[in-house]
Design a protein around this motif. Structure first.
Motif, PDB file in Angstrom:
ATOM      1  N   ASP A 226       0.696  -1.139  -0.094  1.00  0.00           N
ATOM      2  CA  ASP A 226       0.007  -0.082   0.031  1.00  0.00           C
ATOM      3  C   ASP A 226       0.803   1.239   0.088  1.00  0.00           C
ATOM      4  N   ILE A 229       2.259   4.686  -4.701  1.00  0.00           N
ATOM      5  CA  ILE A 229       0.972   5.433  -5.273  1.00  0.00           C
ATOM      6  C   ILE A 229       1.009   5.182  -6.779  1.00  0.00           C
ATOM      7  N   THR A 301       9.318   9.851   7.648  1.00  0.00           N
ATOM      8  CA  THR A 301       8.096   8.988   8.061  1.00  0.00           C
ATOM      9  C   THR A 301       7.473   8.511   6.851  1.00  0.00           C
ATOM     10  N   ASP A 302       6.469   7.731   6.900  1.00  0.00           N
ATOM     11  CA  ASP A 302       5.825   7.172   5.850  1.00  0.00           C
ATOM     12  C   ASP A 302       5.088   8.330   4.814  1.00  0.00           C
ATOM     13  N   ALA A 303       4.457   9.128   5.762  1.00  0.00           N
ATOM     14  CA  ALA A 303       3.590  10.083   5.259  1.00  0.00           C
ATOM     15  C   ALA A 303       4.688  11.032   4.290  1.00  0.00           C
ATOM     16  N   ALA A 304       5.959  11.324   4.969  1.00  0.00           N
ATOM     17  CA  ALA A 304       6.745  12.381   4.264  1.00  0.00           C
ATOM     18  C   ALA A 304       7.247  11.455   2.935  1.00  0.00           C
ATOM     19  N   ARG A 305       7.559  10.154   3.096  1.00  0.00           N
ATOM     20  CA  ARG A 305       8.024   9.423   1.948  1.00  0.00           C
ATOM     21  C   ARG A 305       6.941   9.312   0.892  1.00  0.00           C
ATOM     22  N   ARG A 306       5.632   9.290   1.125  1.00  0.00           N
ATOM     23  CA  ARG A 306       4.732   9.382   0.063  1.00  0.00           C
ATOM     24  C   ARG A 306       4.638  10.790  -0.583  1.00  0.00           C
ATOM     25  N   ARG A 307       4.836  11.676   0.330  1.00  0.00           N
ATOM     26  CA  ARG A 307       4.794  13.110  -0.409  1.00  0.00           C
ATOM     27  C   ARG A 307       6.119  13.068  -1.234  1.00  0.00           C
ATOM     28  N   LEU A 310       5.872  11.797  -4.697  1.00  0.00           N
ATOM     29  CA  LEU A 310       5.318  12.880  -5.738  1.00  0.00           C
ATOM     30  C   LEU A 310       6.167  13.876  -6.306  1.00  0.00           C
ATOM     31  N   ARG A 345      -3.647  19.308 -10.124  1.00  0.00           N
ATOM     32  CA  ARG A 345      -4.622  20.450 -10.587  1.00  0.00           C
ATOM     33  C   ARG A 345      -4.189  21.949 -10.083  1.00  0.00           C
ATOM     34  N   TRP A 349       0.546  23.177  -2.965  1.00  0.00           N
ATOM     35  CA  TRP A 349       1.237  22.246  -2.163  1.00  0.00           C
ATOM     36  C   TRP A 349       2.712  22.920  -1.860  1.00  0.00           C
TER      37      TRP A 349
END
Lengths: 370, 414
Positions: A226, A229, A301-307, A310, A345, A349
């Motif tokens: 999961d 992305i 962190t996982d959140a920072a890695r997902r970001r 992108l 869009r 960010w």
């Protein structure tokens, strides 16, 4: 060049490294991924489409100011670019280190710039020394081994001077010409490393960082399916692996050149620009990848890695067609196209309130750069 | 989460509590660390009750205990027992330990492995919380739905009749927290839109278990994914569709009502750390923006206007105190201030101000920022921050044009 009105060049497939431009380590978030190139004596900026979609903006600095509101660091860096004798990744790095040393990227980046400049000087000295010992080994095979020379600098200098005097008439140059050429070659090959197993040279460290980031990313993707992305992570890991393999191959072939110091000296006197171009190939191939890796490695962190994924997707470098024509080492076709594309869009960010934290993050990346 | 403390019951604790309430930040952190280190906290919990608003600002990492891991995703629902009402989509703080006791009893030895995994870790370890929590929450939720009254419930002072419905509602929501946490993670902090099908599946599951738990879930959703507000009622059909639409509407009304109160949006922003204030404002502003989309009934439009005014007031207050305490105080203290700390505070302020402008106050912020930049420019050349440091601070506070003018001043004077 666009003048002051930004317009989008929808199809941008640079044929040469020059037309692709040099990655500029700007810290203004809206200028992420910007490359800089010389255009008939003027500096041209190639700014990726902020939406992440296809195309780039080709701008002059006045237009950049309206598009991205560059910060003081970026403005000072741009001004510094005006005095560059040439546009290549090494020259850009030197300019960026100077600007960071002045404190414009924050105190941590200034401290790291000071260390990097000292390290560069040591590498140049080391490369010069190894070229000299290599030359001694070629001309005087029974002479002292490099390891012994390293222990006795005076012996090395004395022997080196004698060798230069012996070689000079054979090459139709003065001993001083040869000494200058060796010093210049030391400077030229310092970032590549003259020893075949040099892991401390800058390019080798960039490659190590690329591999570290790839391994870390791959492990993270394996840990939880999961995490990815839409396949962006896997595409990036694949591109990193290919870029690392190609970069390593280019590095190895480049290091073969100073293994023959006499041949290198002859080539230098014949066509120094060609020697510089050869020495710089790995730098050009890897140009832009370190920032992508740092985005990943700085995310804790996982959140920072997902970001980070992108952002990385928008910045993964694409090799120009020229790389595919390098006779001894054709570029893998997958490096000639963008591994993945993330479009947004809106760019909220990295603008508005979010920009302040991103500038701070970018300055941390500057401090982490090799 | 509402942070108004409940008065301690015990007289001695009340006396100590008064002292504690006046402690400086360093002492507050020491007190909390001491209480956190206790194996049985008992009345000590009451001791730190008055500190909770300040803890919301200081946000010290707390030891990651089983109860904290268990209820981590439900944090926005937790309220002081004194403020809890049975019809609220909320959980009284005093119920947490007894509810956790139910989960412990039902899960048995599995708990040991979880406690071993979180031993020595803190609430700052978000990855561990997500990894362990996603395994724990669905199982724990299922156990809570059917839990029997635990012996420790008597300590809550809530009455036995309340237990079953509270446990069932909490369990129904908790059971979906792994899926919800994944849904939130997939949005990459709001950069990508949430998946409507996943969200609707979560809501359907909760409604199928206990429809009265839906307000809790809607509250959580509006807290963590305000951009999904419009998805709540959209595309909902079937048996639970109408109930969900009504619940969403009521929950939004209730939330706006809370935000519009004196202790609502303004207090929430004012009580947030400067580091997180910008994000907090963005969350509320996003919620308001989403709720304003489409057809809005007049009563709600008036509510939204009031909340926006509250938000504006809270932002101005937080900005002014942040500027005074965390930037100007550092500059005026003399000597060599920690420039990294000042830059961080200035950036956090600008992030807050940029988000806050959506609620108003543009000229007030301009004035305060200009004054702060002037204070930086007026610093003595010797002894304080260096010239480049000052240029950087001016840039953060007043923008790159002001900083460039400062940079080029010396060049022009040469």
């Amino acid at each position: 060049m666009s003048g002051n009105a930004p317009f989008l060049v929808e199809s941008h497939h640079p044929a040469t490294f020059h037309s692709r431009g040099v990655a500029a380590p700007f810290t203004t978030p809206m200028l992420a991924g910007t490359r800089v190139r010389d255009s008939k004596g003027e500096i041209e900026l190639v700014v990726p489409n902020p939406s992440g979609g296809r195309g780039v903006y080709i701008l002059d600095w006045a237009a950049v100011r309206t598009l991205g509101h560059p910060n003081v660091h970026d403005t000072v860096l741009f001004r510094r670019m005006g005095s560059l004798a040439r546009f290549d990744p090494a020259a850009m790095r030197d300019a960026a280190l100077d600007v960071a040393l002045d404190g414009h990227a924050g105190r941590d980046a200034a401290a790291e710039a000071k260390r990097a400049i000292a390290r560069d000087a040591a590498h140049r000295l080391n490369a010069h020394f190894l070229l000299m010992t290599g030359l001694i080994g070629q001309v005087h095979p029974a002479g002292l081994k490099a390891s012994n020379l390293a222990e006795n600098a005076e012996d090395a200098a004395r022997l080196g001077t004698a060798i230069l005097h012996r070689l000079a008439p054979l090459m139709g140059r003065s001993p001083a010409d040869l000494a200058d050429a060796l010093a210049a070659l030391g400077n030229t090959f310092a970032s590549v490393g003259v020893a075949a197993d040099d892991t401390d040279a800058r390019i080798a460290r960039v490659l190590a960082r690329l591999e570290e980031a790839r391994q870390s990313l791959s492990a993270w993707l394996r840990a939880d399916t999961d995490n990815d992305i839409g396949g962006v992570g896997r595409a990036l890991a694949g591109a990193m692996q290919t870029a690392h393999g190609y970069g390593q191959a280019i590095l190895n072939s480049t290091r073969a050149v100073p293994a023959d110091p006499i041949g290198l000296l002859k080539q230098w006197f014949k066509d120094p620009e060609a020697v510089v171009a050869t020495a710089n190939r790995a730098d050009w191939v890897l140009d832009g990848w370190e920032w992508v890796c740092l985005l990943w490695l700085a995310a804790r962190t996982d959140a920072a890695r997902r970001r980070a994924l992108l952002e990385m997707a928008q910045l993964a470098p694409v090799l120009p067609g020229e790389a595919g024509n390098w006779a001894d080492r054709p570029a893998p076709p997958e490096l000639l196209r963008q591994p993945c594309r993330v479009t947004s869009r809106e760019d909220s960010w990295r603008s508005g309130g979010a920009a302040f934290a991103l500038i701070a993050r970018n300055e941390i990346l500057r401090a982490m750069s090799t | 989460m509402a942070t108004e403390p409940t008065p301690p019951r015990n007289r001695e604790i009340r006396a100590v509590s008064r002292d504690v309430a006046g402690a400086d930040n360093a002492r507050v952190m020491r007190i909390v660390a001491t209480v956190d280190a206790m194996s049985a906290r008992g009345s000590a919990d009451e001791l730190i009750a008055p500190l909770r608003p300040r803890l919301a600002v200081l946000r010290p990492p707390r030891p990651l205990r089983f109860v904290r891991l268990l209820f981590h995703p439900l944090d926005p629902l937790i309220v002081p027992a004194g403020r809890w009402r049975p019809n609220q989509p909320a959980i009284p703080r005093t119920a947490l330990v007894p509810l956790a006791d139910c989960v412990r009893a039902a899960m048995g030895p599995e708990i040991g492995a979880i406690e071993a995994a979180i031993d020595g870790r803190t609430t700052a370890d978000s990855d561990l919380i997500a990894a362990r929590g996603r395994l724990l929450w669905p199982v724990a939720g299922t156990r809570l739905i059917a839990a029997a009254l635990p012996a420790s419930w008597s300590e809550t002072g809530l009455g036995d009749a309340i237990f079953a419905s509270l446990a069932r509602r909490t369990g129904a929501v908790l059971a979906q927290m792994a899926a919800f946490d994944r849904l939130c993670a997939e949005t990459v902090q709001g950069l990508l839109p949430p998946r409507a099908d996943t969200l609707h599946a979560i809501l359907r599951e909760i409604a199928g278990t206990d429809e009265s738990a839906l307000p809790m879930m809607v509250t959580l959703l509006l807290h963590r994914l305000p951009q999904a507000a419009a998805l709540l009622a959209a595309g909902q059909t079937g048996a639970h569709g109408a109930a969900l639409k009504e619940t969403a509407d009521q929950t939004v009304d209730r939330m706006l009502e809370q935000l519009a109160r004196k202790e609502g949006a303004a207090a929430e922003v004012a009580a947030t750390s400067l580091e997180e204030a910008g994000a907090a404002v963005r969350r509320i502003a996003t919620l308001l923006r989403r709720l304003e989309e489409g057809t809005v009934k007049p009563a709600r439009r008036a509510q939204l206007k009031t909340v926006r005014q509250q938000l504006d007031a809270g932002c101005r207050m937080r900005f002014a105190t942040g500027l005074r305490d965390e930037v100007l105080a550092g500059l005026q203290a003399g000597g060599s201030p920690d420039i990294r700390v000042l830059e961080t505070a200035a950036r956090d302020l600008r992030a807050l101000e940029t988000e806050a402008r959506a609620a108003g106050g543009g000229s007030a912020y301009d004035l305060m920022l200009r004054q702060a930049a002037d204070a930086v420019k007026a610093l003595p050349a010797e002894g304080g921050p260096g010239r480049t440091d000052r240029i950087r601070l001016v840039e953060i506070l007043a923008g790159s044009d002001a900083a460039l003018a400062m940079l080029d001043e010396r060049r022009d004077n040469r």
